[in-house]
Design a protein around this motif. Structure first.
Motif, PDB file in Angstrom:
ATOM      1  N   GLN A  11       0.822  -1.212   0.000  1.00  0.00           N
ATOM      2  CA  GLN A  11       0.000   0.000   0.000  1.00  0.00           C
ATOM      3  C   GLN A  11       0.851   1.254   0.000  1.00  0.00           C
ATOM      4  O   GLN A  11       0.496   2.257  -0.619  1.00  0.00           O
ATOM      5  N   ILE A  12       1.995   1.214   0.706  1.00  0.00           N
ATOM      6  CA  ILE A  12       2.902   2.358   0.696  1.00  0.00           C
ATOM      7  C   ILE A  12       3.454   2.584  -0.712  1.00  0.00           C
ATOM      8  O   ILE A  12       3.557   3.711  -1.194  1.00  0.00           O
ATOM      9  N   THR A  13       3.796   1.493  -1.379  1.00  0.00           N
ATOM     10  CA  THR A  13       4.391   1.586  -2.715  1.00  0.00           C
ATOM     11  C   THR A  13       3.351   1.630  -3.823  1.00  0.00           C
ATOM     12  O   THR A  13       3.699   1.892  -4.972  1.00  0.00           O
ATOM     13  N   ARG A  14       2.096   1.324  -3.496  1.00  0.00           N
ATOM     14  CA  ARG A  14       1.033   1.170  -4.499  1.00  0.00           C
ATOM     15  C   ARG A  14       1.483   0.218  -5.606  1.00  0.00           C
ATOM     16  O   ARG A  14       1.399   0.519  -6.806  1.00  0.00           O
ATOM     17  N   SER A  15       1.978  -0.927  -5.182  1.00  0.00           N
ATOM     18  CA  SER A  15       2.573  -1.881  -6.118  1.00  0.00           C
ATOM     19  C   SER A  15       1.600  -2.338  -7.197  1.00  0.00           C
ATOM     20  O   SER A  15       2.003  -2.594  -8.337  1.00  0.00           O
ATOM     21  N   SER A  16       0.317  -2.430  -6.864  1.00  0.00           N
ATOM     22  CA  SER A  16      -0.641  -2.883  -7.876  1.00  0.00           C
ATOM     23  C   SER A  16      -0.734  -1.897  -9.027  1.00  0.00           C
ATOM     24  O   SER A  16      -0.967  -2.286 -10.179  1.00  0.00           O
ATOM     25  N   HIS A  63       4.304   7.995  -6.070  1.00  0.00           N
ATOM     26  CA  HIS A  63       3.025   7.840  -5.379  1.00  0.00           C
ATOM     27  C   HIS A  63       3.087   8.397  -3.957  1.00  0.00           C
ATOM     28  O   HIS A  63       2.150   9.065  -3.494  1.00  0.00           O
ATOM     29  N   LEU A  64       4.201   8.124  -3.262  1.00  0.00           N
ATOM     30  CA  LEU A  64       4.292   8.565  -1.864  1.00  0.00           C
ATOM     31  C   LEU A  64       4.483  10.073  -1.770  1.00  0.00           C
ATOM     32  O   LEU A  64       3.897  10.718  -0.889  1.00  0.00           O
ATOM     33  N   LYS A  79     -10.312  10.436   1.588  1.00  0.00           N
ATOM     34  CA  LYS A  79      -9.516   9.378   0.959  1.00  0.00           C
ATOM     35  C   LYS A  79      -8.398   8.932   1.897  1.00  0.00           C
ATOM     36  O   LYS A  79      -7.813   9.754   2.609  1.00  0.00           O
ATOM     37  N   PRO A  80      -8.065   7.644   1.912  1.00  0.00           N
ATOM     38  CA  PRO A  80      -6.913   7.176   2.695  1.00  0.00           C
ATOM     39  C   PRO A  80      -5.630   7.733   2.104  1.00  0.00           C
ATOM     40  O   PRO A  80      -5.533   7.949   0.891  1.00  0.00           O
ATOM     41  N   ASN A  81      -4.653   7.982   2.966  1.00  0.00           N
ATOM     42  CA  ASN A  81      -3.414   8.605   2.527  1.00  0.00           C
ATOM     43  C   ASN A  81      -2.246   7.961   3.270  1.00  0.00           C
ATOM     44  O   ASN A  81      -2.159   8.067   4.498  1.00  0.00           O
ATOM     45  N   ALA A  82      -1.360   7.310   2.519  1.00  0.00           N
ATOM     46  CA  ALA A  82      -0.253   6.575   3.138  1.00  0.00           C
ATOM     47  C   ALA A  82       0.701   7.511   3.875  1.00  0.00           C
ATOM     48  O   ALA A  82       1.197   7.174   4.953  1.00  0.00           O
ATOM     49  N   ALA A  83       0.970   8.693   3.315  1.00  0.00           N
ATOM     50  CA  ALA A  83       1.900   9.625   3.951  1.00  0.00           C
ATOM     51  C   ALA A  83       1.367  10.111   5.290  1.00  0.00           C
ATOM     52  O   ALA A  83       2.117  10.236   6.262  1.00  0.00           O
ATOM     53  N   GLY A 278      -9.177  -1.500   8.343  1.00  0.00           N
ATOM     54  CA  GLY A 278      -8.790  -0.463   9.270  1.00  0.00           C
ATOM     55  C   GLY A 278      -7.320  -0.457   9.609  1.00  0.00           C
ATOM     56  O   GLY A 278      -6.878   0.285  10.457  1.00  0.00           O
ATOM     57  N   ASP A 279      -6.531  -1.309   8.965  1.00  0.00           N
ATOM     58  CA  ASP A 279      -5.097  -1.319   9.207  1.00  0.00           C
ATOM     59  C   ASP A 279      -4.503   0.037   8.814  1.00  0.00           C
ATOM     60  O   ASP A 279      -5.008   0.715   7.925  1.00  0.00           O
ATOM     61  N   VAL A 280      -3.388   0.417   9.466  1.00  0.00           N
ATOM     62  CA  VAL A 280      -2.832   1.740   9.292  1.00  0.00           C
ATOM     63  C   VAL A 280      -2.548   2.057   7.828  1.00  0.00           C
ATOM     64  O   VAL A 280      -2.844   3.137   7.334  1.00  0.00           O
ATOM     65  N   THR A 281      -1.990   1.083   7.093  1.00  0.00           N
ATOM     66  CA  THR A 281      -1.688   1.347   5.700  1.00  0.00           C
ATOM     67  C   THR A 281      -2.411   0.374   4.788  1.00  0.00           C
ATOM     68  O   THR A 281      -2.111   0.302   3.604  1.00  0.00           O
ATOM     69  N   GLY A 282      -3.370  -0.346   5.302  1.00  0.00           N
ATOM     70  CA  GLY A 282      -4.026  -1.365   4.498  1.00  0.00           C
ATOM     71  C   GLY A 282      -5.281  -0.894   3.841  1.00  0.00           C
ATOM     72  O   GLY A 282      -6.365  -1.459   4.018  1.00  0.00           O
ATOM     73  N   ARG A 283      -5.193   0.174   3.070  1.00  0.00           N
ATOM     74  CA  ARG A 283      -6.375   0.676   2.384  1.00  0.00           C
ATOM     75  C   ARG A 283      -6.596  -0.086   1.089  1.00  0.00           C
ATOM     76  O   ARG A 283      -5.667  -0.647   0.533  1.00  0.00           O
ATOM     77  N   VAL A 284      -7.833  -0.069   0.602  1.00  0.00           N
ATOM     78  CA  VAL A 284      -8.166  -0.726  -0.662  1.00  0.00           C
ATOM     79  C   VAL A 284      -8.777   0.286  -1.599  1.00  0.00           C
ATOM     80  O   VAL A 284      -9.174   1.351  -1.182  1.00  0.00           O
TER      81      VAL A 284
END
Length: 284
Positions: A11-16, A63-64, A79-83, A278-284
């Motif tokens: 999710q941090i890297t937005r690998s998908s 992305h980050l 929106k969820p935001n990794a930073a 609800g994980d800290v960086t586990g957004r979908v």
């Protein structure tokens, strides 16, 4: 590394995103060029791996850094935001990590000097896209042009540099190949960012982010994106035709990539299903 940690990293890297949209065009170009370079299997496999790492590191940085400068906007849009979830210090650490990995991979690839300049241009461009006072994403057409160049055109040129232009000049017509690559990747990248901005238009409205999709009607942008195919597809066909004598070898590389892609998709679905909501960086 646990499944949760892998999912958080993805999710941090937005690998998908970079795996599905940025990496395939780069790998297609790599597969077309490799038979021309005459590299042995070991050297070819090593360069493929390093190019994948370079693209992944630069895309993850992009992305980050975009999330970092969009923290307040994403909060307004819900929106969820990794930073924001990482915090400033950890966010900066990750950005430095992605930068070091990108340039470190060039060193391992023994890339020529111009490759470092091209990679630096990618990092600079994606930063200018998001960071004030330039923040080109809110400057009309300049935003999509910057994105298409940084995410697609420059990485494609970087592939030529890493693989060695001098080793291919006698076997392919670079006067045809390079313009075809630039036209194909620019149209592909521009079409992708236009469609993305249309899809994200409601969120941009909530956050008062003035992207091109808020300045031009979505229907018109969709028509423009479709119209880009009139240049994108012929440019791609011209590129492939330029390598017609090497296509049997290219086919094996393409089949190998499809196999890896299927494995990745299966793994990604499993990790997504196992991630706790609800994980800290586990957004979908």
């Amino acid at each position: 590394m646990s499944g949760q940690a892998v999912f958080a990293f993805s999710q941090i890297t937005r690998s998908s995103t970079w795996w599905n949209f940025k990496l395939p065009p780069v790998l297609l170009l790599v597969y077309l060029l490799l038979p021309v370079t005459g590299l042995g299997p070991v050297d070819a496999a090593l360069l493929i791996a390093l190019i994948v790492v370079i693209v992944a590191a630069a895309a993850s940085y992009g992305h980050l850094v975009n999330d970092f400068f969009d923290t307040s906007c994403d909060a307004l849009a819900g929106k969820p935001n990794a930073a924001a979830q990482l915090g400033n210090r950890r966010c900066f650490a990750w950005l430095l990590f992605f930068t070091a990995v990108g340039f470190g991979s060039l060193v391992l690839a023994r890339a020529p000097g111009e490759a470092y300049g091209l990679l630096a241009l990618i990092y600079i461009s994606v930063t200018l896209y998001s960071a004030p006072p330039t923040r080109t994403k809110e400057r009309g057409w300049l935003g999509p042009v910057f994105d298409a160049a940084a995410a697609h055109v420059i990485p494609a040129l970087l592939v030529f540099s890493v693989l060695g232009l001098e080793s291919t000049q006698s076997k392919i017509n670079l006067a045809i190949v390079i313009p075809a690559v630039v036209a194909w990747q620019f149209c592909f990248g521009l079409r992708a960012i236009l469609l993305h901005q249309v899809q994200d238009r409601n969120n941009d409205r909530k956050s008062n982010t003035s992207t091109l999709a808020r300045q031009i009607k979505p229907a018109r942008l969709n028509m423009m994106a479709t119209g880009l195919l009139r240049t994108e597809i012929p440019a791609l066909l011209l590129l492939i035709w330029s390598f017609y004598s090497y296509l049997p070898a290219v086919l094996w590389f393409v089949l190998s990539y499809l196999g890896v892609a299927l494995i990745w998709r299966k793994f990604a679905r499993r990790e997504t299903a196992e991630a706790l909501p609800g994980d800290v960086t586990g957004r979908v």
